[in-house]
Write a protein that holds these residues in place. Structure first.
Motif, PDB file in Angstrom:
ATOM      1  N   ASN A   1      -2.202   4.792   5.767  1.00 36.41           N
ATOM      2  CA  ASN A   1      -2.417   6.002   6.563  1.00 36.41           C
ATOM      3  C   ASN A   1      -1.112   6.287   7.306  1.00 36.41           C
ATOM      4  OD1 ASN A   1      -3.304   8.118   8.087  1.00 36.41           O
ATOM      5  ND2 ASN A   1      -4.667   6.918   9.370  1.00 36.41           N
TER       6      ASN A   1
ATOM      7  N   TYR B   1      -8.075   0.453  -0.570  1.00 39.96           N
ATOM      8  CA  TYR B   1      -7.311   0.556   0.675  1.00 39.96           C
ATOM      9  C   TYR B   1      -6.076   1.394   0.403  1.00 39.96           C
ATOM     10  CZ  TYR B   1     -10.265  -3.104   2.551  1.00 39.96           C
ATOM     11  OH  TYR B   1     -11.351  -3.816   2.995  1.00 39.96           O
ATOM     12  N   GLU B   2      -5.730   2.239   1.378  1.00 38.57           N
ATOM     13  CA  GLU B   2      -4.516   3.041   1.254  1.00 38.57           C
ATOM     14  C   GLU B   2      -3.832   3.159   2.605  1.00 38.57           C
ATOM     15  OE1 GLU B   2      -5.032   7.212   0.216  1.00 38.57           O
ATOM     16  OE2 GLU B   2      -7.036   7.170   1.072  1.00 38.57           O
TER      17      GLU B   2
ATOM     18  N   VAL C   1      -4.397   1.669   7.904  1.00 36.97           N
ATOM     19  CA  VAL C   1      -4.943   1.825   6.556  1.00 36.97           C
ATOM     20  C   VAL C   1      -6.313   2.482   6.663  1.00 36.97           C
ATOM     21  CG1 VAL C   1      -3.717  -0.176   5.593  1.00 36.97           C
ATOM     22  CG2 VAL C   1      -6.039  -0.456   6.433  1.00 36.97           C
TER      23      VAL C   1
ATOM     24  N   LEU D   1       0.811  -1.211   0.000  1.00 37.39           N
ATOM     25  CA  LEU D   1       0.000   0.000   0.000  1.00 37.39           C
ATOM     26  C   LEU D   1       0.850   1.269   0.000  1.00 37.39           C
ATOM     27  CD1 LEU D   1      -2.844  -1.105   2.422  1.00 37.39           C
ATOM     28  CD2 LEU D   1      -2.937  -0.877  -0.072  1.00 37.39           C
TER      29      LEU D   1
ATOM     30  N   THR E   1      -9.945   3.361   4.114  1.00 38.07           N
ATOM     31  CA  THR E   1     -10.645   2.911   2.914  1.00 38.07           C
ATOM     32  C   THR E   1     -11.321   4.094   2.225  1.00 38.07           C
ATOM     33  OG1 THR E   1     -12.625   2.407   4.202  1.00 38.07           O
ATOM     34  CG2 THR E   1     -11.076   0.594   3.802  1.00 38.07           C
TER      35      THR E   1
ATOM     36  N   LYS F   1       0.628   2.426  -3.731  1.00 36.84           N
ATOM     37  CA  LYS F   1      -0.607   2.967  -4.319  1.00 36.84           C
ATOM     38  C   LYS F   1      -1.819   2.416  -3.590  1.00 36.84           C
ATOM     39  CE  LYS F   1      -0.839  -0.748  -7.696  1.00 36.84           C
ATOM     40  NZ  LYS F   1      -0.912  -1.130  -9.074  1.00 36.84           N
ATOM     41  N   LYS F   2      -2.982   3.043  -3.836  1.00 37.04           N
ATOM     42  CA  LYS F   2      -4.254   2.516  -3.347  1.00 37.04           C
ATOM     43  C   LYS F   2      -4.535   1.209  -4.072  1.00 37.04           C
ATOM     44  CE  LYS F   2      -6.357   7.061  -2.832  1.00 37.04           C
ATOM     45  NZ  LYS F   2      -7.474   7.925  -3.241  1.00 37.04           N
TER      46      LYS F   2
END
Length: 87
Positions: free
Chosen positions: A70, A67-68, A56, A22, A58, A25-26
């Motif tokens: 955080n 998902y990315e 993470v 992650l 959403t 990228k998302k």
């Protein structure tokens, strides 16, 4: 987010690998699961733990959930660790 949840989430190698994915990228859960030899349900469980820990987040786009990473939670952990060192 509690430090206990963050460290619990980071304690698992698969979850750490997911965070590395992650970082780039998302991603959709299905795309996250492709490099692993585990079920999508297991990846979903790992993502849930990462999300509960705040590592993470959403973003829903139509019927897709991305998902990315955080990074703010990781920054908080780094600051906490630095404060330990300074004492």
């Amino acid at each position: 987010m509690s430090l206990k949840e963050v460290f619990k989430a980071l304690n698992d190698e698969t979850r750490r690998k997911i965070l590395l994915l992650l970082k780039e990228k998302k991603m959709l859960a299905g795309d996250i699961s492709s490099p692993f030899s585990i079920t999508e349900a297991t990846v979903s469980h790992h993502l849930s733990i990462l999300k509960d820990a705040g590592l993470v987040r959403t973003e829903k786009k139509g019927k897709f959930v991305f998902y990315e990473l955080n990074t703010t939670v990781l920054e908080d952990v780094i600051i906490w660790l630095q404060n330990i060192k300074e004492d």
